[in-house]
Structures are given as C-alpha cells and as structure tokens.
Design a protein around this motif. Structure first.
Motif, PDB file in Angstrom:
ATOM      1  N   VAL A 166       7.894 -13.483   6.996  1.00  0.00           N
ATOM      2  CA  VAL A 166       8.851 -12.418   7.282  1.00  0.00           C
ATOM      3  C   VAL A 166       8.788 -11.455   6.110  1.00  0.00           C
ATOM      4  O   VAL A 166       8.990 -11.852   4.963  1.00  0.00           O
ATOM      5  N   THR A 167       8.479 -10.200   6.380  1.00  0.00           N
ATOM      6  CA  THR A 167       8.304  -9.228   5.304  1.00  0.00           C
ATOM      7  C   THR A 167       9.397  -8.176   5.338  1.00  0.00           C
ATOM      8  O   THR A 167       9.972  -7.869   6.382  1.00  0.00           O
ATOM      9  N   VAL A 168       9.666  -7.611   4.183  1.00  0.00           N
ATOM     10  CA  VAL A 168      10.640  -6.532   4.048  1.00  0.00           C
ATOM     11  C   VAL A 168       9.933  -5.214   4.329  1.00  0.00           C
ATOM     12  O   VAL A 168       8.896  -4.915   3.740  1.00  0.00           O
ATOM     13  N   GLY A 173      15.702  -2.748   6.771  1.00  0.00           N
ATOM     14  CA  GLY A 173      14.850  -3.375   7.765  1.00  0.00           C
ATOM     15  C   GLY A 173      14.117  -2.395   8.654  1.00  0.00           C
ATOM     16  O   GLY A 173      13.409  -2.804   9.570  1.00  0.00           O
ATOM     17  N   TYR A 174      14.270  -1.099   8.386  1.00  0.00           N
ATOM     18  CA  TYR A 174      13.616  -0.107   9.225  1.00  0.00           C
ATOM     19  C   TYR A 174      12.495   0.637   8.494  1.00  0.00           C
ATOM     20  O   TYR A 174      11.944   1.584   9.009  1.00  0.00           O
ATOM     21  N   THR A 185       7.045 -10.427   1.131  1.00  0.00           N
ATOM     22  CA  THR A 185       7.397 -11.583   1.947  1.00  0.00           C
ATOM     23  C   THR A 185       8.699 -12.191   1.437  1.00  0.00           C
ATOM     24  O   THR A 185       8.815 -12.519   0.250  1.00  0.00           O
ATOM     25  N   VAL A 186       9.682 -12.315   2.314  1.00  0.00           N
ATOM     26  CA  VAL A 186      10.982 -12.842   1.906  1.00  0.00           C
ATOM     27  C   VAL A 186      11.259 -14.214   2.509  1.00  0.00           C
ATOM     28  O   VAL A 186      12.286 -14.828   2.220  1.00  0.00           O
TER      29      VAL A 186
END
Length: 258
Positions: A166-168, A173-174, A185-186
């Motif tokens: 899951v990446t920022v 988040g847009y 990567t978070v």
C-alpha cells in the motif's frame, strides 16, 4: 468421474478464511471421491497450504483427508469475497465439457459471464503430483488443483496468498505535486493470486508462469494456429475463462502436445 450430482442444496454459504501463512476455504457442501473409490459428502474445509481436506461427517465427526487419499472433489457454498474481481465465480462447467469458440461438437448454449457472483456454482478439484514450483526438486507430492477445462491436457488453477504493498500517493490519498511522501510504502495487504498449470495424463503438472509463452511452448506443434486463434477471437492468455478456451482449442488440434 466425479459425481457432482451428490451435492446438496439449500444451506447458506459458509465463511471463507484467508489470513496469515495458511490459506483455508470453507464450503458447506462437498462431494469427495477417494482413491479407494469411496465417496464422502458433507461440509469441508480446504487447507491449501497443507494439501488437506477436513470433512464433517453425518455423525458429527471430522475426518482428515490428505491429498494422497483424494482423487477429486466438488464444492459449493463459499462466501463471496468482495475483495476479489467481480467475475471470479464464473461458471467453468462448459469449459470442463470442452467448450471453445467454434467447437462444432458443443451443442449446449454458449456460456456467458456472470453479471453477479454466484457461489452456488460447482467447482471441481483434482489431485496431481507437483514439485511445489521448485524447479530444482525432482520430488513430486500430491496437491489439489481446480479444473478449468477439458482434457486430455487440462487447464488447472491454484490460488495462493500474496502480499501487496500500500503506497502513499499524496497527503489525502489523492496525490499531490511536490508531496515528499508520494510513492512511499506504508503497509501491505493480503490478496489471493491465481496460478495456472497444465495437468498431464500421467498425473503431473506443468507450471504456466508466463501463460502465453509456456502454453505456446507446450503446444509447439500447433503454436501458430493457437496464436492466430487467440488473435482472431481477442482472447487473453491471463484470463482464466479465456485461457480455458485456448487449452480446449489446443486439445482439438491434430498433433497436440509433446
């Protein structure tokens, strides 16, 4: 042949559990054909990592069925997983009967994609010997593979767990120009990945790591016809449904296989 007609009807769908290193799916109706020729029916848990079925019998006892003792089985009633693609529960019945575009021997209605998930569709699994995708091992152990096409060379599927990042993409988040955390990567989430194989008449399997390359290599004697057929019918080598068409068509060609 596996007698799928013994599957019962009327029970609610069971829960599917996917997490950790294990991979377990629960089905509330199953028919299991043992290597002894005996048949068992009842709810079942499919433990993919351990290659084992746990079946609840009519007397409320639970029987452990390793792959070595199972010839094939059919299941229904898995709860639909909303994280999966919407056509995952497609009906492969026609493909298991040999359907492909232009098959002159197939007289049933042309199968259509499901517009909504249907876990009441029957899924068929068979036991094959494999090296667990270890190319450096000659040891082949029995494992469960889902049948997606007809034979003599059968398209098989195995589901496995994979970790996806899951990446920022931005502060909200847009995405955002100049945001220093973009692309970082978070965390990770668990997803289910389809892996395809060819089941051979001798009970072994061949992995389709690169479905197009490996399929054309196996059916090398008819690779040009197969490639042209895929092009003419706009078929994808990575879509399970369309790959089943390609395998059925390849089986229909003269001089098939190696």
């Amino acid at each position: 042949m596996l007698v799928v007609g013994l599957l019962g009807l009327g029970s609610p769908a069971a829960q599917a559990q996917r997490g950790g290193q294990g991979f377990t799916q629960q089905f509330n109706r199953a028919t299991v054909l043992l290597t002894t020729g005996d048949t068992l029916t009842g709810p079942v848990q499919l433990h993919r990592t351990e290659e084992t079925l746990l079946m609840e019998l009519a007397d409320n006892t639970v029987r452990t069925l390793p792959a070595v003792s199972v010839q094939s089985f059919a299941v229904q009633g898995e709860q639909y997983d909303q994280s999966r693609e919407r056509f995952y529960y497609d009906d492969f019945y026609a493909m298991r009967q040999g359907y492909y575009y232009g098959n002159p021997l197939y007289t049933q209605p042309v199968p259509r994609r499901r517009e909504r998930p249907d876990t009441e569709l029957v899924r068929v699994f068979r036991t094959y010997r494999w090296n667990r995708d270890n190319d450096y091992s000659d040891f082949r152990a029995p494992g469960f593979f889902e049948q997606l096409s007809n034979g003599p060379i059968i398209l098989l599927r195995r589901e496995g767990l994979v970790q996806r990042p899951v990446t920022v993409t931005g502060p909200y988040g847009y995405g955002g120009y100049g945001y220093s955390g973009a692309g970082r990567t978070v965390g990770y989430y668990t997803d289910v990945k389809d892996n395809f194989y060819l089941g051979l008449p001798n009970g072994n399997v061949i992995s389709l790591r690169n479905p197009k390359k490996d399929l054309l290599a196996y059916f090398h004697g008819n690779s040009r016809q197969l490639e042209q057929y895929a092009k003419d019918n706009k078929l994808s080598y990575t879509d399970a449904r369309e790959l089943a068409y390609l395998v059925n068509y390849a089986n229909s060609l003269s001089g098939k296989g190696k």
